[in-house]
Write an enzyme that holds these catalytic residues in place. Structure first.
Site, short mmCIF file in Angstrom:
data_model
loop_
_atom_site.label_atom_id
_atom_site.label_comp_id
_atom_site.label_asym_id
_atom_site.label_seq_id
_atom_site.Cartn_x
_atom_site.Cartn_y
_atom_site.Cartn_z
N ILE A 79 0.86 -1.20 0.00
CA ILE A 79 0.00 0.00 0.00
C ILE A 79 0.89 1.24 0.00
O ILE A 79 0.64 2.20 -0.72
CB ILE A 79 -0.96 0.00 1.21
CG1 ILE A 79 -1.96 -1.15 1.06
CG2 ILE A 79 -1.69 1.33 1.33
CD1 ILE A 79 -2.94 -1.29 2.20
N VAL A 133 4.84 12.38 1.40
CA VAL A 133 5.07 13.83 1.44
C VAL A 133 4.99 14.21 2.92
O VAL A 133 4.82 13.36 3.77
CB VAL A 133 4.02 14.62 0.62
CG1 VAL A 133 4.34 14.59 -0.85
CG2 VAL A 133 2.62 14.12 0.91
N LYS A 186 14.68 24.85 9.88
CA LYS A 186 13.63 25.72 9.34
C LYS A 186 13.32 26.80 10.37
O LYS A 186 12.98 26.47 11.51
CB LYS A 186 12.38 24.86 9.05
CG LYS A 186 11.14 25.66 8.72
CD LYS A 186 9.96 24.74 8.41
CE LYS A 186 8.67 25.51 8.28
NZ LYS A 186 7.50 24.62 8.08
N THR A 230 1.40 21.72 9.62
CA THR A 230 0.94 21.45 10.98
C THR A 230 0.62 19.98 11.26
O THR A 230 0.30 19.63 12.39
CB THR A 230 -0.34 22.27 11.26
OG1 THR A 230 -1.18 22.17 10.11
CG2 THR A 230 -0.02 23.72 11.54
C1 LIG Z 1 0.45 17.35 -0.38
C2 LIG Z 1 0.74 17.12 1.07
C3 LIG Z 1 1.76 17.84 1.69
C4 LIG Z 1 2.02 17.66 3.05
N1 LIG Z 1 2.99 18.42 3.65
C5 LIG Z 1 3.17 18.32 4.99
C6 LIG Z 1 4.15 19.08 5.66
O1 LIG Z 1 4.89 19.86 5.07
N2 LIG Z 1 4.28 18.92 6.99
C7 LIG Z 1 3.51 18.04 7.70
O2 LIG Z 1 3.64 17.96 8.93
N3 LIG Z 1 2.63 17.27 7.07
C8 LIG Z 1 2.42 17.38 5.76
N4 LIG Z 1 1.53 16.58 5.14
C9 LIG Z 1 0.85 15.54 5.91
C10 LIG Z 1 1.80 14.36 6.09
O3 LIG Z 1 2.17 13.84 4.82
C11 LIG Z 1 1.14 13.24 6.90
O4 LIG Z 1 0.55 13.78 8.05
C12 LIG Z 1 2.18 12.24 7.34
O5 LIG Z 1 2.91 11.79 6.24
C13 LIG Z 1 1.54 11.08 8.05
O6 LIG Z 1 0.87 10.25 7.15
P1 LIG Z 1 0.22 8.92 7.72
O7 LIG Z 1 1.26 8.18 8.44
O8 LIG Z 1 -1.01 9.30 8.47
O9 LIG Z 1 -0.27 8.14 6.43
P2 LIG Z 1 0.58 7.34 5.30
O10 LIG Z 1 1.93 7.91 5.08
O11 LIG Z 1 -0.34 7.29 4.11
O12 LIG Z 1 0.77 5.87 5.88
C14 LIG Z 1 -0.28 4.94 5.87
C15 LIG Z 1 0.27 3.59 6.32
O13 LIG Z 1 -0.83 2.72 6.54
C16 LIG Z 1 -0.55 1.46 5.95
N5 LIG Z 1 -1.82 0.83 5.62
C17 LIG Z 1 -2.92 1.39 5.08
N6 LIG Z 1 -3.91 0.49 4.96
C18 LIG Z 1 -3.42 -0.69 5.46
C19 LIG Z 1 -3.95 -2.00 5.60
N7 LIG Z 1 -5.18 -2.29 5.22
N8 LIG Z 1 -3.17 -2.95 6.14
C20 LIG Z 1 -1.90 -2.68 6.56
N9 LIG Z 1 -1.36 -1.46 6.44
C21 LIG Z 1 -2.10 -0.48 5.89
C22 LIG Z 1 0.32 1.79 4.74
O14 LIG Z 1 1.08 0.68 4.35
C23 LIG Z 1 1.19 2.92 5.33
O15 LIG Z 1 2.28 2.33 6.02
C24 LIG Z 1 1.27 16.72 3.78
C25 LIG Z 1 0.28 15.97 3.15
C26 LIG Z 1 0.00 16.17 1.81
C27 LIG Z 1 -1.10 15.38 1.17
#
Ligand SMILES: Cc1cc2nc3c(=O)[nH]c(=O)nc-3n(C[C@H](O)[C@H](O)[C@H](O)COP(=O)(O)OP(=O)(O)OC[C@H]3O[C@@H](n4cnc5c(N)ncnc54)[C@H](O)[C@@H]3O)c2cc1C
Length: 498
Positions: free
Chosen positions: A42, A47, A78, A344
């Protein structure tokens, strides 16, 4: 003695690994069983490369030294964010949103004084960039690192490679006893009370825990898909729902600021790492399609002809109604997302987990404090949302319907409406922020920099000279004070290679 808790964190993006490290650190003495599960096919969103100052507190808490993690993650310092072309007011086409430093305590009063009187029609220097140490460090590409026993403190955040940060945090978590498994969860079993009873994997196994932490990103597999917690969209306040991302080469001198440039249908970021510059265009797909956005970003970067691969992403902006529901805590993109203008999201991750740990412990490892906790985290989301919405609401661009509609958008919260009213009617917005208890999210200086930085003042023709009392602060003296304060800071690149 409370029973041993089994905690399963589903998702190995930044949110999952931050949650794992914080829980394993704070509960090290309790011998909890913490397992992180992810499905590598997945993948992570990949980012999220800029932070706010509290990330330093997170790294300190988990025992990660800058010398250890920054090089591993191609990280840079930063000192704030430079906003370009958000305002068309003469003299205000750009401004800097600084992270605060102790010497600002001496210069901020001059900014507040000048800005307040300028709103009342007195011709004083009201641009925020003249008053804060971080603006000077950003302009001169100086690292915000002070030697030991230096007489003042300075706040700073970081830029980093998010994939490398995830790997670093994974290794750190392993040293704290967090177990790691690769498995794809395909189904979620609920018990009669609606709690999660187990996670069924693609391999046919069932994984059980006392607490499930949903870090599955925008999929929100547990909190939204399984538990059906409603999602409250912010789309009527924040129009952007897509992004296109590409990387360019680093320059000889490394910046210590994020640059956010308003384009026709959103804004582009430039985030400097030691290895490259991360660029992206966050835009509204209701006003501009993906091809158009990519072309505009390439033109902005001078890359129309270059063979550089771009990546397109969709964003879901809003939050869940409960971050902690039943025996599930949602952390990261699964709990919601306010677009990344002020970087944030990781601060929200940190706050979500840290406050959960407090509430869970205070309730004797039960859900006694769940409702209070949910209110608190939701208020934080709303406060961040309003600060971001303000950037759009007060823009003065007229080049596209996107900017015109943002400026006309009446669907702003009562809280933001009161702050804007206080500003344009010449009141002290510090009082308004304190009345609303909002200065704990974005400090007073941030709000003042935003509104002053856009030049929301009477026009130059309306301004009149002030008397000696109004002119009590001399801009040249303030510049000199800031220049001297900055003498001990090394060039950013030199600091990074030290
Ligand atoms: C365009 C953009 C720019 C951004 N810029 C910033 C920034 O400058 N600063 C900042 O603080 N934040 C920023 N963010 C937010 C930041 O990217 C996220 O908050 C951060 O990366 C955390 O993501 P996450 O871990 O929640 O999700 P993800 O990185 O999507 O991780 C999801 C995880 O869940 C797992 N998973 C999903 N479904 C299943 C399943 N069914 N079974 C097993 N595993 C599963 C995947 O394998 C993965 O490991 C940005 C976001 C976007 C969209």
């Amino acid at each position: 003695m409370h029973p041993k808790q089994r905690i399963v964190i589903l998702g190995g993006g930044t949110a999952g690994w931050m949650a794992a490290n914080l829980m394993a650190t704070k509960w090290a003495h309790l011998d909890f069983d913490i397992t992180l599960i992810e499905a590598p096919d997945i993948g992570i969103i990949g980012v999220g490369e800029g932070s706010t100052p509290p990330l330093k507190g997170f790294m300190d808490t988990i025992g990660a030294q800058e010398s250890e993690w920054m090089a591993d993650c191609n990280a840079t310092y930063k000192v704030g964010i430079s906003f370009k072309n958000w305002s068309t007011k003469p003299g205000f086409s750009r401004y800097f949103h600084p992270f605060l430093a102790q010497p600002d305590e001496f210069t901020a009063p001059a900014f507040f004084h000048n800005s307040f009187l300028r709103r009342k029609g007195i011709d004083l220097e009201g641009h925020p960039d003249h008053f804060f140490l971080a603006s000077h460090l950003a302009e001169h590409k100086l690292a915000p690192v002070v030697p030991e026993h230096f007489p003042f403190e300075i706040n700073y955040g970081y830029h980093f490679d998010s994939a490398l940060l995830g790997k670093f945090l994974g290794r750190k978590a392993a040293t704290k006893g967090v177990k790691y498994r690769q498995a794809k969860v395909v189904d979620v079993a609920l018990d009669e009370q609606g709690n999660i009873a187990g996670l069924h994997t693609e391999q046919g196994e069932t994984i059980r825990a006392d607490l499930y932490v949903d870090c599955t990103g925008f999929r929100a597999q547990l909190i939204q898909q399984a538990l059906k917690v409603p999602f409250r969209s912010y789309a009527e306040n924040l129009f952007n729902d897509a992004a296109v991302v590409l990387q360019t080469e680093q320059r000889p001198e490394i910046a210590c600021q994020t640059v956010s440039t308003a384009l026709k249908y959103g804004w582009a970021w430039a985030i400097p790492l030691t290895s490259r510059i991360g660029n992206g265009y966050v835009y509204s797909s209701s006003f501009c399609d993906a091809d158009h956005a990519e072309t505009e970003l390439r033109a902005h970067l001078g890359l129309l002809e270059a063979d550089v691969q771009a990546r397109h992403l969709k964003m879901k902006v809003g939050r869940v109604e409960q971050h902690w529901a039943k025996n599930c805590l949602a952390v990261g993109l699964s709990q919601g997302f306010v677009e990344p203008l002020e970087a944030t999201a990781l601060d929200m991750v940190q706050e979500t987990v840290a406050r959960f740990i407090e509430a869970f412990e205070k309730g004797g490892f039960t859900d006694t404090h769940r409702d209070d906790y949910n209110r608190r985290i939701s208020s934080r989301f709303e406060a961040v949302r309003d600060y971001i919405v303000c950037h759009y609401r007060v823009n003065s661009r007229t080049d596209t319907d996107y900017w015109l509609e943002n400026a006309r958008n009446e669907k702003v919260s009562a809280s933001l409406r009161s702050i804007l009213h206080a500003w344009v009617s010449g009141q002290n917005i510090t009082d308004e922020l304190q009345r609303q208890k909002l200065d704990i999210y974005f400090p007073n200086v941030s709000w003042n920099c935003l509104l002053a930085g856009y030049g929301i003042y009477p026009t130059q023709a309306q301004l009149k000279p002030g008397n000696a009392l109004a002119n009590k602060y001399k801009t040249a003296d303030i510049h000199e004070f800031i220049r001297r304060c900055a003498l001990n800071f090394k060039p950013h690149r030199e600091q990074l290679s030290a």
